[in-house]
Write a protein that holds these residues in place. Structure first.
Motif: not given
Length: 186
Positions: A124-139
């Protein structure tokens, strides 16, 4: 070959077909593919000294590292069972970087980045999770764009990474003796 292979080829070629037309986009995707995972790992590690909610966040950081390692370990087991040829080796994609020696499925890049994002998400660390998901999708997109993976390779890697994060979440609990020891280091 499965019935989904033509669809996989279609999506892979649609993404990879954009390569080679805009030099700046090619450079960005190559760069993202090459250094995206190390950059994500560094951003995770840098949070160790975060002041807000320090020990819970450190738990999440440990879990993300364990998820990363478990996901890549699971990939090695999958590689023993699945020996998928890279799309550029069968003329499906145009390769923008040097060829890889290992099989195509699943994508280690996708596994690693989604394992990190999912570890933050399940805690439930929502903000970092959102950033990491966005980066993961780009990668993940970059891996298909540069021609080294099929779309299903990155989706399979994402599934492995998410499964690893859930498994670690269920096996490594916050507040245990091991967790208290690790989260109080430095």
């Amino acid at each position: 070959m499965s019935n989904l292979y033509p669809l996989d080829v279609l999506f892979t070629q649609a993404i990879n077909g954009l390569a080679g037309h805009v030099a700046l986009l090619d450079v960005l995707m190559i760069w993202t593919s090459k250094i995206g995972v190390p950059v994500l790992v560094l951003t995770v590690a840098a949070q160790w000294w975060r002041r807000a909610d320090r020990f819970h966040m450190r738990h999440v950081l440990v879990v993300s590292g364990l998820s990363f390692l478990l996901g890549l370990g699971l990939n090695q087991l999958i590689l023993l069972l699945v020996n998928r040829v890279r799309p550029y080796d069968v003329g499906v994609s145009h390769l923008l970087i040097g060829p890889s020696a290992d099989p195509s499925f699943p994508s280690d890049h996708a596994t690693a980045t989604i394992a990190i994002a999912a570890a933050f998400f399940v805690h439930r660390a929502w903000r970092p999770a959102a950033g990491y998901f966005a980066a993961a999708l780009l990668i993940m997109l970059s891996r298909v764009y540069i021609g080294t993976h099929y779309v299903s390779d990155v989706l399979g890697g994402a599934l492995t990474g998410a499964a690893a994060a859930v498994l670690v979440r269920n096996l490594y609990r916050e507040g245990t003796l091991a967790d208290r020891f690790l989260t109080r280091l430095l």
